[in-house]
Design a protein around this motif. Structure first.
Motif, PDB file in Angstrom:
ATOM      1  N   TYR A   5      69.964  60.271  50.214  1.00 46.75           N
ATOM      2  CA  TYR A   5      68.794  61.117  50.010  1.00 46.75           C
ATOM      3  C   TYR A   5      68.877  62.441  50.768  1.00 46.75           C
ATOM      4  O   TYR A   5      68.005  63.297  50.590  1.00 46.75           O
ATOM      5  CB  TYR A   5      67.521  60.396  50.471  1.00 46.75           C
ATOM      6  N   GLY A   8      68.457  65.885  48.991  1.00 48.79           N
ATOM      7  CA  GLY A   8      67.080  66.115  48.563  1.00 48.79           C
ATOM      8  C   GLY A   8      66.172  66.447  49.730  1.00 48.79           C
ATOM      9  O   GLY A   8      65.302  67.324  49.626  1.00 48.79           O
ATOM     10  N   VAL A  44      62.800  69.453  43.056  1.00 51.83           N
ATOM     11  CA  VAL A  44      63.481  68.521  43.961  1.00 51.83           C
ATOM     12  C   VAL A  44      62.882  67.125  43.827  1.00 51.83           C
ATOM     13  O   VAL A  44      63.604  66.122  43.720  1.00 51.83           O
ATOM     14  CB  VAL A  44      63.383  69.013  45.419  1.00 51.83           C
ATOM     15  N   MET A  48      64.921  63.735  42.435  1.00 55.42           N
ATOM     16  CA  MET A  48      65.001  62.513  43.238  1.00 55.42           C
ATOM     17  C   MET A  48      64.391  61.340  42.475  1.00 55.42           C
ATOM     18  O   MET A  48      64.918  60.218  42.518  1.00 55.42           O
ATOM     19  CB  MET A  48      64.273  62.718  44.567  1.00 55.42           C
TER      20      MET A  48
END
Length: 206
Positions: A5, A8, A44, A48
């Motif tokens: 992650y 992101g 974004v 994700m």
């Protein structure tokens, strides 16, 4: 949070920081430069959500929220020509609008993720952006909400002017909100291109 992650998270943090800086600089009569960077936060979040799921998207949103709070706190301590760069009402409006709008974006996207590829990012961003604009400008500038922080002078935002310089008479903050909302909607359409490219690449390598 996992390293998966991290891109992101970093992207969201960078967008929030950049937007908090660029909002101090005017672009024309109704906008600031921050209006062009902030909508990328929805891009974004949607990337994700598509690639890693709603839980990952919410984690990134919370990082953006915390970064935004820190930026607002710093802004309240920096004095400009007319007082703090960030008033308590602006800080409250920014935080509430970001968190509520982004979480709604995540939920709408998750509900529509099984449809055509463009439907979830487009609809979720349009809904989230509209809520974001309504919440921020109302909390930050509407005279009816002055009880939030009575010491904050928002009389300048209540000045009655032709809407966007050409329409019916309305408070200045309404013109600012409509201009900001229009940019968000335009970027939501343009962002479908990088959304498609990035998600296709990430899902191939996942």
């Amino acid at each position: 949070m996992t390293r998966t992650y991290l891109p992101g998270i970093l992207a969201m943090a960078a967008i929030v920081v950049a937007s908090n800086i660029l909002v101090q600089f005017l672009f024309g009569q109704w906008l600031t430069w921050g209006a062009f960077t902030y909508p990328l936060a929805f891009l974004v979040t949607d990337i994700m959500n598509r690639v890693y799921g709603a839980s990952a998207a919410r984690r990134v949103v919370m990082v953006g929220f915390v970064v935004g709070l820190v930026c607002s706190l710093i802004g309240t301590q920096i004095m400009g020509e007319f007082g703090p760069l960030v008033t308590l009402r602006i800080a409250a409006g920014s935080g509430v609008a970001f968190l509520v709008a982004q979480l709604i974006d995540v939920s709408v996207f998750a509900a529509l993720r099984g449809g055509k590829w463009w439907r979830a990012p487009l609809v979720s961003t349009l809904v989230g952006s509209s809520i974001d604009t309504a919440l921020f400008f109302s909390i930050a500038f509407a005279g009816s909400l002055s009880f939030i922080h009575p010491a904050t002078d928002v009389s300048w935002a209540a000045e009655t002017l032709p809407l966007l310089g050409v329409g019916p008479m309305a408070p200045l903050w309404v013109s600012l909100a409509i201009a900001d909302w229009s940019v968000k909607l335009s970027i939501a359409l343009i962002a479908l291109i990088p959304f498609r490219i990035i998600t296709a690449r990430l899902t191939r390598t996942a």
